[in-house]
Design an enzyme around this catalytic site. Structure first.
Site, short mmCIF file in Angstrom:
data_model
loop_
_atom_site.label_atom_id
_atom_site.label_comp_id
_atom_site.label_asym_id
_atom_site.label_seq_id
_atom_site.Cartn_x
_atom_site.Cartn_y
_atom_site.Cartn_z
N ARG A 34 -9.72 -48.51 80.46
CA ARG A 34 -10.02 -50.13 80.93
C ARG A 34 -9.07 -50.98 79.79
NH1 ARG A 34 -11.80 -47.26 84.31
NH2 ARG A 34 -13.84 -47.80 85.50
N SER B 65 -18.82 -52.30 86.98
CA SER B 65 -19.26 -51.96 85.66
C SER B 65 -19.37 -53.17 84.94
CB SER B 65 -18.77 -50.55 85.02
OG SER B 65 -18.58 -49.52 85.85
N GLU C 198 -16.64 -54.92 79.98
CA GLU C 198 -15.27 -54.87 80.71
C GLU C 198 -15.06 -56.10 81.40
OE1 GLU C 198 -15.61 -51.14 83.31
OE2 GLU C 198 -14.66 -52.56 84.99
N1 EPU Z 1 -26.28 -42.73 84.70
C1 EPU Z 1 -27.74 -43.17 84.38
N2 EPU Z 1 -28.20 -44.03 85.02
C2 EPU Z 1 -27.59 -44.68 86.12
C3 EPU Z 1 -26.50 -44.44 86.48
C4 EPU Z 1 -25.60 -43.33 85.82
O1 EPU Z 1 -28.38 -42.32 83.36
O2 EPU Z 1 -28.33 -45.70 86.47
C5 EPU Z 1 -25.75 -41.66 83.82
C6 EPU Z 1 -25.66 -40.41 84.75
O3 EPU Z 1 -26.02 -39.44 83.71
C7 EPU Z 1 -24.28 -40.21 85.17
C8 EPU Z 1 -23.63 -40.84 84.17
O4 EPU Z 1 -24.32 -41.96 83.90
O5 EPU Z 1 -24.08 -38.84 85.26
C9 EPU Z 1 -22.27 -41.45 84.75
O6 EPU Z 1 -22.58 -42.25 85.86
P1 EPU Z 1 -21.45 -42.59 87.19
O7 EPU Z 1 -20.73 -41.27 87.60
O8 EPU Z 1 -21.98 -43.46 87.96
O9 EPU Z 1 -20.33 -43.64 86.25
P2 EPU Z 1 -20.20 -44.30 85.20
O10 EPU Z 1 -20.00 -43.86 83.83
O11 EPU Z 1 -21.60 -45.28 85.15
C10 EPU Z 1 -17.71 -45.03 85.51
C11 EPU Z 1 -16.94 -46.19 85.80
C12 EPU Z 1 -17.00 -46.56 87.15
C13 EPU Z 1 -16.38 -45.60 88.08
C14 EPU Z 1 -17.55 -44.20 87.93
C15 EPU Z 1 -16.79 -43.28 88.50
C16 EPU Z 1 -16.70 -47.29 83.57
C17 EPU Z 1 -17.24 -48.61 83.01
N3 EPU Z 1 -17.33 -47.31 84.88
O12 EPU Z 1 -19.15 -45.43 85.81
O13 EPU Z 1 -15.91 -47.70 87.38
O14 EPU Z 1 -16.43 -46.03 89.37
O15 EPU Z 1 -17.25 -43.87 86.37
O16 EPU Z 1 -15.48 -42.70 88.24
O17 EPU Z 1 -15.92 -46.61 83.26
C18 EPU Z 1 -15.83 -50.39 87.15
O18 EPU Z 1 -15.31 -50.01 86.14
O19 EPU Z 1 -16.35 -51.24 87.61
C19 EPU Z 1 -16.53 -48.92 88.00
C20 EPU Z 1 -17.43 -49.12 88.73
#
Ligand code: EPU
Length: 335
Positions: free
Chosen positions: A163, A235, A331
């Site tokens: 990012r 995010s 972000e």
């Molecule tokens: N989780 C929770 N609670 C929640 C949501 C998630 O505990 O409410 C935990 C779970 O353990 C889950 C982990 O967080 O396995 C990761 O969640 P998720 O796969 O939804 O991904 P993220 O890390 O929250 C990142 C990116 C997203 C992208 C997704 C999929 C960043 C800051 N965000 O989110 O990007 O779509 O992975 O690759 O790296 C964005 O940048 O705007 C964005 C949406």
């Protein structure tokens, strides 16, 4: 054609849907117009807007807001294996992904449905489901606001990271991206399906790029709110990196803590998990809130002011710091 307006609301131009005014507003459709506007208004501060999907306006702006709205997609080079496509900065990112799928060009299918414009995509090196923009980025044209000349920047010039790029760090405000060249794949494809949910869906299969995009769209639609219905900016925070020793200490207190290896010395922790643990998910703070299905997404539940959303973000940052000794980095760009 160049469009100029004075004292207008930026509510339609940010996906949070918050109210803020700009003194001057230019909708720019080519590089010449951009040069002309910047030369004519040297005395004023300026800001650049693409799809408005990674900004939070917290006050009115007395300068120029430049909406980059140049359009066009053109194949500029082709071999038997790859194709190079130049896309003007004002194209909508998801529409470009659909164009690639229609033309059977692979590489961006995991990045389907990300809101925003093509020109904004390199700024924070957009990424999702195991793929980052850097993997298809070849070069970009950018207007240098100090020399008033257009330059070509290749991948290594941009210093892409998680990012991050020079466009949001040490060269912030120096460049305005006007077009991006992508190197895309012709068949056979090697789609990236290693990310959690995708690996489960496609276990033992080699999906087409269209099938990967369909799966990504379904996952995103199931967790992430549509900004047209509920104002948000994806995010709000980056996933933090912690040292191995910090991770071990946290793991002792929170055995369920998820983490992903990032480098030899650091691990990435999902910020959503930290925020979720603290009970913020689904909560309302005035008209600002934390999305009920994804704790990393802050939402505008009605007529939230930018400052209200920012104050909720700060409350979350303080709580995460106090409980986990982790600093959450934003972000989203606060303006
Ligand atoms: N989780 C929770 N609670 C929640 C949501 C998630 O505990 O409410 C935990 C779970 O353990 C889950 C982990 O967080 O396995 C990761 O969640 P998720 O796969 O939804 O991904 P993220 O890390 O929250 C990142 C990116 C997203 C992208 C997704 C999929 C960043 C800051 N965000 O989110 O990007 O779509 O992975 O690759 O790296 C964005 O940048 O705007 C964005 C949406």
């Amino acid at each position: 054609m160049l469009i100029f307006k004075e004292n207008i609301s930026l509510k339609p131009y940010n996906t949070f849907g918050v109210e803020a005014h700009t003194k001057y507003f230019y909708k720019i459709t080519n590089s010449l117009e951009l040069k002309e506007v910047l030369l004519k208004n040297k005395a004023f501060p300026f800001r650049v807007l693409g799809g408005g999907s990674n900004v939070l306006f917290t006050e009115n702006f007395e300068g120029l807001t430049l909406l980059i709205a140049n359009r066009g997609i053109e194949v500029v080079n082709e071999s038997t294996e790859t194709v190079t496509v130049e896309v003007q900065a004002g194209e909508n990112w998801h529409e470009f992904v659909l164009w690639c799928l229609n033309h059977n060009y692979g590489g961006v299918e995991n990045l389907a449905l990300i809101p925003g414009s093509v020109g904004a995509a390199p700024i924070q090196n957009i990424g999702a489901y195991g793929v980052e923009l850097t993997s298809v980025f070849k070069s970009c044209k950018a207007f240098n606001t100090q020399t008033f000349k257009e330059e070509v920047l290749v991948k290594k010039d941009c210093e892409f990271g998680y990012r991050s790029s020079i466009f949001k760090t040490h060269q912030k405000e120096k460049f305005i991206i006007t077009s991006v060249c992508f190197q895309l794949q012709k068949p056979p494809y090697y789609p990236t399906i290693t990310y959690g949910a995708l690996s489960t869906i496609f276990e033992g299969k080699t999906p087409s790029i269209q099938e990967v995009a369909t799966a990504v769209i379904q996952i995103r639609e199931s967790k992430l709110p549509d900004p047209k219905i509920l104002g948000n900016s994806g995010s709000f925070f980056k996933n933090p990196l912690v040292s191995k020793s910090h991770h071990e200490r946290l793991k002792a207190s929170y055995p369920e803590l998820p983490s992903y290896p990032s480098s030899d010395r650091q691990l990435k922790i999902p910020a959503a998990w930290l925020i979720d643990q603290l009970g913020f998910k689904g909560t309302q703070h005035g008209d600002a809130g934390v999305h009920k299905d994804q704790a990393l997404v802050l939402v505008n539940l009605g007529n939230a002011k930018g400052k209200e959303i920012l104050s909720l973000a700060q409350k979350i940052q303080t709580a995460v710091k106090e409980t986990f000794n982790i600093t959450l980095e934003r972000e989203v760009n606060i303006l």
